[in-house]
Design a protein around this motif. Structure first.
Motif, PDB file in Angstrom:
ATOM      1  N   GLU A 252       0.829  -1.210   0.000  1.00 14.53           N
ATOM      2  CA  GLU A 252       0.000   0.000   0.000  1.00 14.53           C
ATOM      3  C   GLU A 252       0.863   1.259   0.000  1.00 14.53           C
ATOM      4  O   GLU A 252       0.560   2.237  -0.699  1.00 14.53           O
ATOM      5  N   ALA A 253       1.948   1.217   0.814  1.00 17.62           N
ATOM      6  CA  ALA A 253       2.833   2.386   0.835  1.00 17.62           C
ATOM      7  C   ALA A 253       3.509   2.587  -0.516  1.00 17.62           C
ATOM      8  O   ALA A 253       3.634   3.724  -1.007  1.00 17.62           O
ATOM      9  N   ARG A 254       3.942   1.473  -1.140  1.00 14.99           N
ATOM     10  CA  ARG A 254       4.576   1.601  -2.453  1.00 14.99           C
ATOM     11  C   ARG A 254       3.584   2.098  -3.493  1.00 14.99           C
ATOM     12  O   ARG A 254       3.939   2.896  -4.371  1.00 14.99           O
ATOM     13  N   SER A 255       2.337   1.566  -3.392  1.00 20.06           N
ATOM     14  CA  SER A 255       1.321   2.043  -4.332  1.00 20.06           C
ATOM     15  C   SER A 255       1.087   3.538  -4.173  1.00 20.06           C
ATOM     16  O   SER A 255       0.998   4.273  -5.158  1.00 20.06           O
ATOM     17  N   GLY A 256       1.013   3.984  -2.883  1.00 21.74           N
ATOM     18  CA  GLY A 256       0.837   5.422  -2.665  1.00 21.74           C
ATOM     19  C   GLY A 256       2.023   6.222  -3.166  1.00 21.74           C
ATOM     20  O   GLY A 256       1.863   7.298  -3.746  1.00 21.74           O
ATOM     21  N   GLY A 257       3.242   5.642  -2.909  1.00 22.97           N
ATOM     22  CA  GLY A 257       4.424   6.349  -3.399  1.00 22.97           C
ATOM     23  C   GLY A 257       4.454   6.442  -4.906  1.00 22.97           C
ATOM     24  O   GLY A 257       4.820   7.482  -5.472  1.00 22.97           O
ATOM     25  N   LYS A 259       1.907   6.416  -6.877  1.00 29.16           N
ATOM     26  CA  LYS A 259       0.896   7.399  -7.301  1.00 29.16           C
ATOM     27  C   LYS A 259       1.427   8.814  -7.156  1.00 29.16           C
ATOM     28  O   LYS A 259       1.222   9.669  -8.026  1.00 29.16           O
ATOM     29  N   LEU A 260       2.149   9.063  -6.042  1.00 26.87           N
ATOM     30  CA  LEU A 260       2.713  10.398  -5.854  1.00 26.87           C
ATOM     31  C   LEU A 260       3.791  10.695  -6.888  1.00 26.87           C
ATOM     32  O   LEU A 260       3.888  11.824  -7.404  1.00 26.87           O
ATOM     33  N   VAL A 261       4.606   9.665  -7.200  1.00 28.35           N
ATOM     34  CA  VAL A 261       5.636   9.862  -8.220  1.00 28.35           C
ATOM     35  C   VAL A 261       5.017  10.148  -9.578  1.00 28.35           C
ATOM     36  O   VAL A 261       5.445  11.038 -10.345  1.00 28.35           O
ATOM     37  N   ALA A 262       3.979   9.337  -9.898  1.00 26.31           N
ATOM     38  CA  ALA A 262       3.311   9.567 -11.195  1.00 26.31           C
ATOM     39  C   ALA A 262       2.693  10.948 -11.261  1.00 26.31           C
ATOM     40  O   ALA A 262       2.748  11.632 -12.293  1.00 26.31           O
ATOM     41  N   LYS A 263       2.118  11.362 -10.142  1.00 25.27           N
ATOM     42  CA  LYS A 263       1.520  12.700 -10.117  1.00 25.27           C
ATOM     43  C   LYS A 263       2.590  13.777 -10.228  1.00 25.27           C
ATOM     44  O   LYS A 263       2.393  14.801 -10.893  1.00 25.27           O
ATOM     45  N   ALA A 264       3.745  13.515  -9.600  1.00 29.01           N
ATOM     46  CA  ALA A 264       4.821  14.494  -9.680  1.00 29.01           C
ATOM     47  C   ALA A 264       5.411  14.554 -11.095  1.00 29.01           C
ATOM     48  O   ALA A 264       5.808  15.622 -11.571  1.00 29.01           O
ATOM     49  N   LEU A 265       5.483  13.401 -11.780  1.00 31.66           N
ATOM     50  CA  LEU A 265       6.018  13.398 -13.139  1.00 31.66           C
ATOM     51  C   LEU A 265       5.108  14.137 -14.112  1.00 31.66           C
ATOM     52  O   LEU A 265       5.559  14.628 -15.143  1.00 31.66           O
TER      53      LEU A 265
END
Length: 379
Positions: A252-257, A259-265
């Motif tokens: 779950e933490a990796r999935s959230g991370g 998602k945040l990375v994808a959003k940041a990209l």
């Protein structure tokens, strides 16, 4: 010649018989009252009266009148229970063991007439009968049964005496064996037998105790193993549940991370941040070289960080589901200078520089096509 032991035994028997005769004479002599016309008979006594030498009547307790000279009190019988000591005698059991045994006989006169005229000396007769009956009963049983069946032996002797003494007007109430004396050798053998039996019982009890102890120890070990296995099972279950929960949490933490990375990209200058992160990881990885093993695999251009970043971005563009390049996915704003971005994140366009970034010619052509850059030739 008689031996000393035989003489002593004969003297002892003679003294005993003389004592019994003296007691009997004194008893009869003292219990025969003189006719005084008025006679008072005590309770629990019967006086046998003879008239001119012939039985006349039995005087009852209380006041009685007799004719002088003609009537005479011949016998006085006590109706109370009498205890007679049966002298010690020898008897042989069924297993040929000689015993010296004595006892006590309890009797009562129920018919004064038969006790007076049926037998000369009732006590002596009943004593002899008790002795002979005792010998007869002891000859029917073995030595071991003499001690185990003592009560039955007494009952049998009483029954035998009552059958014979019925004509004497006497009933035997009970007979008790007082003392049993064994030969010394037989007594020693019995003592050894008792000791062997006790040792046997002690050995049996000790073996049973050891067996019970072993059973208890085995049962304790069994219960301990069962409890240990159950504890281990529960520990493994708890550990598996914890690991599963940890895996889920990490996922779950990796999935959230991600998602945040994808959003940041997707935001402006996201590719620059990704390049910076890859460069930092590259430098950090070089810090851990040669710490765990002695075998190292290094690239040919390990000092060129820009080429490594370009290769990482090319790999990311290949595994990305979007057919466009990473730069194409960035939002295009009107006031954004794309040439500046390309200048910051793209490598030089000369063939010499591109050869350093791409080892494969197909990858270099694909990269140039995506960037809309004409192919350069080496001069």
């Amino acid at each position: 010649m008689f031996s000393a032991s035989g003489i002593r035994m004969l003297a002892k028997t003679t003294r005993k018989n003389a004592t019994l005769n003296l007691i009997s004479q004194l008893r009869h002599r003292s219990s025969t009252p003189i006719n005084t016309v008025v006679m008072f008979v005590p309770q629990q006594e019967s006086w046998i009266v003879e008239r001119m030498g012939k039985f006349h009547r039995i005087l009852d307790p209380g006041l009685n009148l007799l004719i002088p000279i003609i009537d005479r009190v011949k016998y006085v019988q006590s109706l109370k229970e009498i205890a007679i000591d049966v002298p010690k005698q020898s008897a042989i059991t069924s297993d040929n063991v000689t015993l010296n045994i004595d006892g006590v006989l309890y009797l009562r006169i129920i018919d004064p007439y038969l006790a007076s005229y049926g037998v000369e000396d009732p006590e002596f007769a009943i004593t002899q009968l008790a002795q002979t009956t005792m010998r007869s009963e002891l000859g029917k049983i073995s030595l071991d049964k003499v001690f185990r069946e003592r009560e039955n032996l007494n009952v049998n002797i009483v029954d035998s005496i009552n059958k014979a003494s019925e004509a004497w007007g006497i009933t035997c109430l009970r007979y008790e064996i007082r003392d049993i004396k064994l030969p010394s050798r037989v007594q020693e053998a019995m003592q050894m037998q008792v000791e062997a039996e006790r040792k046997k019982r002690a050995a049996i009890l000790e073996s049973e105790g050891v067996r019970e102890a072993d059973i208890n120890v085995a049962e304790g070990k069994r219960q301990a193993r069962i409890l240990a296995s159950e504890a281990e099972k529960q520990e493994q279950i708890n550990k598996a549940c914890g690991e599963a929960a940890a895996i889920l949490s990490v996922a779950e933490a990796r999935s959230g991370g991600l998602k945040l990375v994808a959003k940041a990209l997707e935001e402006n200058l996201g590719s620059n941040a990704a390049s910076l992160s890859i460069a930092e990881q590259y430098v950090h990885a070089f810090n851990k070289l040669a710490k765990s093993t002695n075998t190292l695999i290094l690239p040919s251009n390990a000092g060129d960080i820009s080429s490594m970043v370009a290769q990482a971005l090319a790999i990311y563009s290949k595994v990305s589901p979007s057919p466009q390049n990473t730069l194409a996915t960035l939002p295009q704003k009107k006031d954004l200078n794309m040439s500046a971005i390309k200048t910051e994140i793209m490598p030089p366009k000369s063939n010499d520089d591109l050869d350093e970034y791409f080892s494969d010619e197909d990858e270099k052509k694909k990269f140039l096509n995506q960037q809309n850059v004409p192919t350069l030739t080496n001069k």
